[in-house]
Write a protein that holds these residues in place. Structure first.
Motif, PDB file in Angstrom:
ATOM      1  N   SER A 101       0.670  11.033   5.872  1.00 41.47           N
ATOM      2  CA  SER A 101       0.212  10.169   6.956  1.00 41.47           C
ATOM      3  C   SER A 101       1.266   9.099   7.234  1.00 41.47           C
ATOM      4  CB  SER A 101      -1.120   9.511   6.575  1.00 41.47           C
ATOM      5  OG  SER A 101      -2.136  10.475   6.359  1.00 41.47           O
ATOM      6  N   SER A 104       0.556   5.350   6.587  1.00 41.47           N
ATOM      7  CA  SER A 104      -0.016   5.021   5.291  1.00 41.47           C
ATOM      8  C   SER A 104       0.631   3.774   4.706  1.00 41.47           C
ATOM      9  CB  SER A 104       0.173   6.207   4.331  1.00 41.47           C
ATOM     10  OG  SER A 104      -0.700   6.112   3.238  1.00 41.47           O
ATOM     11  N   GLY A 110      -6.066   3.598   6.344  1.00 43.97           N
ATOM     12  CA  GLY A 110      -5.928   4.562   5.266  1.00 43.97           C
ATOM     13  C   GLY A 110      -6.677   4.100   4.030  1.00 43.97           C
ATOM     14  N   TYR A 112      -5.661   5.054   0.914  1.00 45.31           N
ATOM     15  CA  TYR A 112      -4.737   5.042  -0.222  1.00 45.31           C
ATOM     16  C   TYR A 112      -3.341   5.260   0.338  1.00 45.31           C
ATOM     17  CZ  TYR A 112      -3.171   6.106  -5.038  1.00 45.31           C
ATOM     18  OH  TYR A 112      -2.563   6.098  -6.279  1.00 45.31           O
ATOM     19  N   ASP A 113      -2.354   4.544  -0.164  1.00 45.00           N
ATOM     20  CA  ASP A 113      -0.974   4.718   0.285  1.00 45.00           C
ATOM     21  C   ASP A 113      -0.410   5.992  -0.345  1.00 45.00           C
ATOM     22  OD1 ASP A 113       1.645   4.596   1.060  1.00 45.00           O
ATOM     23  OD2 ASP A 113       2.044   2.598   0.243  1.00 45.00           O
ATOM     24  N   VAL A 114      -0.213   7.018   0.470  1.00 46.55           N
ATOM     25  CA  VAL A 114       0.189   8.328  -0.071  1.00 46.55           C
ATOM     26  C   VAL A 114       1.702   8.533  -0.134  1.00 46.55           C
ATOM     27  CG1 VAL A 114      -1.960   9.446   0.628  1.00 46.55           C
ATOM     28  CG2 VAL A 114      -0.005   9.433   2.202  1.00 46.55           C
ATOM     29  N   ASP A 143      -2.956  13.464   3.192  1.00 49.24           N
ATOM     30  CA  ASP A 143      -3.687  12.705   4.202  1.00 49.24           C
ATOM     31  C   ASP A 143      -4.305  11.487   3.520  1.00 49.24           C
ATOM     32  OD1 ASP A 143      -5.792  11.763   5.915  1.00 49.24           O
ATOM     33  OD2 ASP A 143      -5.757  13.680   6.963  1.00 49.24           O
ATOM     34  N   ASP A 144      -4.001  10.306   4.027  1.00 54.88           N
ATOM     35  CA  ASP A 144      -4.470   9.088   3.346  1.00 54.88           C
ATOM     36  C   ASP A 144      -5.934   8.762   3.633  1.00 54.88           C
ATOM     37  OD1 ASP A 144      -4.469   7.978   5.881  1.00 54.88           O
ATOM     38  OD2 ASP A 144      -3.005   6.420   5.445  1.00 54.88           O
ATOM     39  N   ARG A 146      -7.396   9.021   6.796  1.00 50.90           N
ATOM     40  CA  ARG A 146      -7.672   8.757   8.208  1.00 50.90           C
ATOM     41  C   ARG A 146      -7.897  10.060   8.983  1.00 50.90           C
ATOM     42  NH1 ARG A 146      -3.634   5.011   9.999  1.00 50.90           N
ATOM     43  NH2 ARG A 146      -3.205   4.669   7.784  1.00 50.90           N
ATOM     44  N   ARG A 159      -6.655  15.131   0.600  1.00 54.39           N
ATOM     45  CA  ARG A 159      -7.143  14.147   1.550  1.00 54.39           C
ATOM     46  C   ARG A 159      -7.879  13.084   0.754  1.00 54.39           C
ATOM     47  NH1 ARG A 159     -10.854  16.573   6.082  1.00 54.39           N
ATOM     48  NH2 ARG A 159     -11.994  17.228   4.215  1.00 54.39           N
ATOM     49  N   SER A 163     -10.233   5.027  -2.591  1.00 55.12           N
ATOM     50  CA  SER A 163      -9.080   4.580  -3.379  1.00 55.12           C
ATOM     51  C   SER A 163      -9.019   5.194  -4.769  1.00 55.12           C
ATOM     52  CB  SER A 163      -9.099   3.055  -3.502  1.00 55.12           C
ATOM     53  OG  SER A 163     -10.277   2.628  -4.192  1.00 55.12           O
TER      54      SER A 163
END
Length: 435
Positions: A101, A104, A110, A112-114, A143-144, A146, A159, A163
């Motif tokens: 993403s 992110s 989002g 979670y920061d992926v 996919d964070d 969203r 996905r 968190s």
């Protein structure tokens, strides 16, 4: 033989395995997570100018292509990319296909920061010698939460549910299997290894997981897992997900770009403009007409991002999107004039938003028209809107988006077919009726 009748290995181009197109060599540079630094963009732009046709093509998998490479140029290109950190693995360079993403960590949408997970996945992927045998079209995605990558039909994806939990997806379909996000890279490479083992077991040349007989179920079995019941919780707690497996879908670099089966709203695709509900420093989504950057445009983007990078920002100051745009971190209001002045898109209602095309002439020998040239002549006269429009040089429709779009196809007799109606180039605007 696979359900799609594959009889040969995938020959998807890379930096070392250059495709010979009508206009010369075509090299594809993988950018895991779509991420690159300002200096890396400068290296790519200089290589395009000095070794190719002077342009960088952004792809639907958030990678970059350089066209019209002269004989002998691929060797020089590989040396430059290696020095810039864009070719960390010679053996695995074609298989580093990792979507993430692009917004992110930059906004509050989002879960979670992926991007750190994408870096870990890339490192693990390159560290497994056997995974160099993956087809060049095998795709990973992160996919964070969203839902912006739900239509990517990645072979192996996760996905974010929240968190603390991520869900495994195989061949684009949710499995109901949940795991902590930090464990996702290990499970994803294990799933890729299971794909190779199952492909060998089936004596197949499959390029994608969906092409194997019962591919997702067989991979889960090899992982010691089984498909779980669909998640039914509301998005605030968990993402809703439907169980089942995907049907065979071919999604190569020129394949679905924005939407597909199980479509995400177009609003989920980053459009030109400020990142809304941003976290920390300002980030801006820059639109790139037809996904083609010239040397000046690349220099302007690198210059804007480079100022923030020089202050110690992370390498993720630039992120290529599936919509063939660029997220630029550290943009100030005064930078917009410079970005717009070189032909980049900075307004969400620009007519260029949602307009894509194949390479057309002269790059493709099968194309019946110069679709990019015709689009550049016609599109600026349209009013901005929400419709996706794809210009194709022939019936193959390379690079077409998934979901609904206005289908503009070059005709052998001249002009174009717009959703089946023949018309001249000048009439295409009325035929499209962008809303």
């Amino acid at each position: 033989m696979t359900p799609l009748g594959r009889t040969e290995p995938d020959r998807c181009p890379g930096v070392l395995a250059v495709h010979e197109a009508a206009d010369g060599g075509l090299a594809r540079v993988r950018l895991p997570g779509g991420v690159l630094s300002a200096q890396q963009l400068r290296v790519l732009a200089a290589a395009a100018v000095e070794l190719g046709d002077g342009h960088l093509e952004l792809t639907s998998r958030a990678n970059v292509q350089i066209r019209a490479l002269r004989p002998g140029a691929p060797v020089e290109l590989s040396e430059r990319l290696y020095a810039a950190g864009l070719l960390p693995s010679i053996s695995h360079e074609r298989v580093r296909n990792i979507l993430a993403s692009p917004l992110s960590g930059l906004d509050t949408h989002g879960r979670y920061d992926v991007l750190p997970l994408a870096r870990d996945l890339d490192r693990l992927l390159c560290a497994r010698p056997a995974l160099a045998e993956l087809p060049g079209r095998f795709l990973f995605a992160l996919d964070d939460g969203r839902g912006d990558l739900a239509s990517a039909k990645a072979d192996v994806a996760v996905r974010m549910v929240d968190s603390q939990l991520a869900e495994l997806l195989l061949a684009g379909a949710p499995t109901g299997v949940l795991l902590p996000p930090e464990q996702a890279p290990d499970l994803m490479v294990a799933a890729a290894e299971a794909f190779l083992a199952e492909r060998a077991q089936q004596q197949s040349e499959a390029w994608r997981l969906a092409e194997l007989l019962n591919g997702p179920q067989r991979v889960l079995a090899r992982l010691g897992l089984q498909e779980q019941a669909a998640l039914q919780h509301v998005p605030g707690e968990h993402l809703a997900a439907g169980a089942g497996t995907a049907q065979a879908v071919e999604a190569c670099e020129g394949g679905p770009a924005l939407e597909g089966e199980g479509r995400v709203p177009r609003a989920a695709v980053p459009r030109a403009g400020w990142v809304q509900d941003g976290v920390g420093v300002g980030a801006f989504v820059v639109g790139v007409p037809l996904g083609v950057l010239d040397g000046e445009q690349a220099a302007v983007i690198a210059g804007v991002a480079g100022g923030w990078e020089s202050l110690g920002a992370s390498e993720a100051v630039l992120r290529v999107t599936r919509g063939r745009g660029v997220v630029v971190v550290g943009v100030a209001e005064e930078d917009l004039t410079q970005l717009a002045g070189c032909g980049l898109v900075v307004e969400a209602e620009s007519a260029w938003n949602g307009v894509t095309s194949c390479a057309g002439r002269p790059g493709c020998g099968k194309a019946l028209g110069d679709v990019r040239g015709d689009a550049r002549r016609v599109v600026p006269g349209w009013s901005g809107g929400q419709k996706a429009v794809h210009w194709s040089g022939c019936e193959r429709r390379c690079g077409k988006p998934g979901g609904e779009f206005v289908d503009v196809v070059a005709l052998a007799s001249g002009g174009y077919s717009v959703d089946g109606v023949a018309m001249t180039v000048d009439e295409v605007g009325d035929g499209v009726r962008v809303q």
